[in-house]
Design a protein around this motif. Structure first.
Motif, PDB file in Angstrom:
ATOM      1  N   VAL A   1      -2.275  -4.058   0.825  1.00  0.00           N
ATOM      2  CA  VAL A   1      -2.701  -5.299   1.470  1.00  0.00           C
ATOM      3  C   VAL A   1      -2.946  -5.035   2.950  1.00  0.00           C
ATOM      4  O   VAL A   1      -2.023  -4.709   3.699  1.00  0.00           O
ATOM      5  CB  VAL A   1      -1.644  -6.403   1.306  1.00  0.00           C
ATOM      6  CG1 VAL A   1      -2.121  -7.682   1.998  1.00  0.00           C
ATOM      7  CG2 VAL A   1      -1.364  -6.660  -0.168  1.00  0.00           C
ATOM      8  N   GLU A   2      -4.224  -5.190   3.350  1.00  0.00           N
ATOM      9  CA  GLU A   2      -4.587  -4.969   4.741  1.00  0.00           C
ATOM     10  C   GLU A   2      -4.462  -6.252   5.550  1.00  0.00           C
ATOM     11  O   GLU A   2      -4.570  -7.354   5.015  1.00  0.00           O
ATOM     12  CB  GLU A   2      -6.034  -4.479   4.874  1.00  0.00           C
ATOM     13  CG  GLU A   2      -6.368  -3.206   4.117  1.00  0.00           C
ATOM     14  CD  GLU A   2      -7.018  -3.489   2.784  1.00  0.00           C
ATOM     15  OE1 GLU A   2      -7.776  -2.637   2.303  1.00  0.00           O
ATOM     16  OE2 GLU A   2      -6.772  -4.577   2.224  1.00  0.00           O
ATOM     17  N   SER A   3      -4.272  -6.077   6.852  1.00  0.00           N
ATOM     18  CA  SER A   3      -4.276  -7.199   7.790  1.00  0.00           C
ATOM     19  C   SER A   3      -4.646  -6.677   9.168  1.00  0.00           C
ATOM     20  O   SER A   3      -4.648  -5.459   9.395  1.00  0.00           O
ATOM     21  CB  SER A   3      -2.895  -7.876   7.839  1.00  0.00           C
ATOM     22  OG  SER A   3      -1.913  -6.969   8.269  1.00  0.00           O
ATOM     23  N   GLY A   4      -4.990  -7.597  10.065  1.00  0.00           N
ATOM     24  CA  GLY A   4      -5.240  -7.216  11.448  1.00  0.00           C
ATOM     25  C   GLY A   4      -6.688  -7.196  11.865  1.00  0.00           C
ATOM     26  O   GLY A   4      -7.000  -6.923  13.031  1.00  0.00           O
TER      27      GLY A   4
ATOM     28  N   LEU B   1      -5.134  -2.352  12.758  1.00  0.00           N
ATOM     29  CA  LEU B   1      -5.069  -2.722  11.351  1.00  0.00           C
ATOM     30  C   LEU B   1      -3.767  -2.225  10.742  1.00  0.00           C
ATOM     31  O   LEU B   1      -3.261  -1.180  11.120  1.00  0.00           O
ATOM     32  CB  LEU B   1      -6.249  -2.126  10.580  1.00  0.00           C
ATOM     33  CG  LEU B   1      -7.649  -2.407  11.124  1.00  0.00           C
ATOM     34  CD1 LEU B   1      -8.691  -1.789  10.199  1.00  0.00           C
ATOM     35  CD2 LEU B   1      -7.878  -3.892  11.303  1.00  0.00           C
ATOM     36  N   SER B   2      -3.272  -2.988   9.784  1.00  0.00           N
ATOM     37  CA  SER B   2      -2.066  -2.604   9.051  1.00  0.00           C
ATOM     38  C   SER B   2      -2.351  -2.650   7.558  1.00  0.00           C
ATOM     39  O   SER B   2      -3.177  -3.435   7.099  1.00  0.00           O
ATOM     40  CB  SER B   2      -0.905  -3.554   9.375  1.00  0.00           C
ATOM     41  OG  SER B   2      -0.577  -3.533  10.742  1.00  0.00           O
ATOM     42  N   CYS B   3      -1.648  -1.822   6.822  1.00  0.00           N
ATOM     43  CA  CYS B   3      -1.778  -1.800   5.366  1.00  0.00           C
ATOM     44  C   CYS B   3      -0.392  -1.645   4.771  1.00  0.00           C
ATOM     45  O   CYS B   3       0.251  -0.597   4.950  1.00  0.00           O
ATOM     46  CB  CYS B   3      -2.678  -0.647   4.928  1.00  0.00           C
ATOM     47  SG  CYS B   3      -2.705  -0.369   3.145  1.00  0.00           S
ATOM     48  N   LEU B   4       0.061  -2.681   4.101  1.00  0.00           N
ATOM     49  CA  LEU B   4       1.368  -2.652   3.445  1.00  0.00           C
ATOM     50  C   LEU B   4       1.185  -2.172   2.018  1.00  0.00           C
ATOM     51  O   LEU B   4       0.396  -2.741   1.259  1.00  0.00           O
ATOM     52  CB  LEU B   4       1.995  -4.042   3.465  1.00  0.00           C
ATOM     53  CG  LEU B   4       3.342  -4.171   2.754  1.00  0.00           C
ATOM     54  CD1 LEU B   4       4.385  -3.288   3.432  1.00  0.00           C
ATOM     55  CD2 LEU B   4       3.794  -5.619   2.741  1.00  0.00           C
ATOM     56  N   ALA B   5       1.914  -1.112   1.668  1.00  0.00           N
ATOM     57  CA  ALA B   5       1.797  -0.510   0.344  1.00  0.00           C
ATOM     58  C   ALA B   5       3.037  -0.809  -0.498  1.00  0.00           C
ATOM     59  O   ALA B   5       4.157  -0.564  -0.062  1.00  0.00           O
ATOM     60  CB  ALA B   5       1.607   0.999   0.468  1.00  0.00           C
ATOM     61  N   SER B   6       2.803  -1.333  -1.680  1.00  0.00           N
ATOM     62  CA  SER B   6       3.917  -1.550  -2.606  1.00  0.00           C
ATOM     63  C   SER B   6       3.953  -0.365  -3.550  1.00  0.00           C
ATOM     64  O   SER B   6       3.225  -0.305  -4.531  1.00  0.00           O
ATOM     65  CB  SER B   6       3.717  -2.852  -3.382  1.00  0.00           C
ATOM     66  OG  SER B   6       2.542  -2.798  -4.143  1.00  0.00           O
ATOM     67  N   VAL B   7       4.782   0.610  -3.213  1.00  0.00           N
ATOM     68  CA  VAL B   7       4.886   1.830  -4.001  1.00  0.00           C
ATOM     69  C   VAL B   7       6.275   2.393  -3.789  1.00  0.00           C
ATOM     70  O   VAL B   7       6.832   2.292  -2.708  1.00  0.00           O
ATOM     71  CB  VAL B   7       3.792   2.832  -3.589  1.00  0.00           C
ATOM     72  CG1 VAL B   7       3.900   3.185  -2.116  1.00  0.00           C
ATOM     73  CG2 VAL B   7       3.850   4.092  -4.432  1.00  0.00           C
TER      74      VAL B   7
END
Length: 122
Positions: A5-8, A20-26
């Motif tokens: 999920v990207e944001s920013g 930019l940020s990218c939250l990874a569910s892993v």
């Protein structure tokens, strides 16, 4: 399954900055190659930067010296600091992951975020 999920993203004038940020569910974030790609209107998606599992970054020539890719393994988050932005940096920016060695080739990534829009005005 990996979810990104990207944001920013946003709008900025030329010369400005965005992060930019990218939250990874892993479960094993550090085992992946993490990358940023972008796609300008009417153009193919292209690699911007990637960072492999040992933290070594690689950049496209067009962003060298202006963009910095980094990651916080404790937060499962990938970042892209973009400075000295130019109108040609406009596009949708995507976070991507693959569980093998890093590459700038779009087709080799099997996990993608939904993208975040970056618009740079002159």
């Amino acid at each position: 399954q990996v979810q990104l999920v990207e944001s920013g993203g946003g709008s900025v004038q030329a010369g400005g900055s965005l992060r930019l940020s990218c939250l990874a569910s892993v479960d094993t974030y550090g085992a992946y190659c993490m990358a940023w790609f972008r796609q300008a209107p009417g153009k193919e998606r292209e690699g911007v930067a990637h960072v492999n599992s040992d933290g070594t970054p690689t950049y496209a020539d067009s962003v060298k010296g202006r963009f910095t890719i980094s990651q916080d393994n404790a937060k499962n988050t990938l970042y892209l600091q973009m400075n000295s932005l130019k109108p040609e940096d406009t596009g949708i920016y995507y976070c991507a992951a693959r569980s093998w060695s890093c590459t700038m080739l779009v087709g080799f990534f099997n996990y993608w975020g939904q993208g975040t829009q970056v618009t740079v005005s002159s």
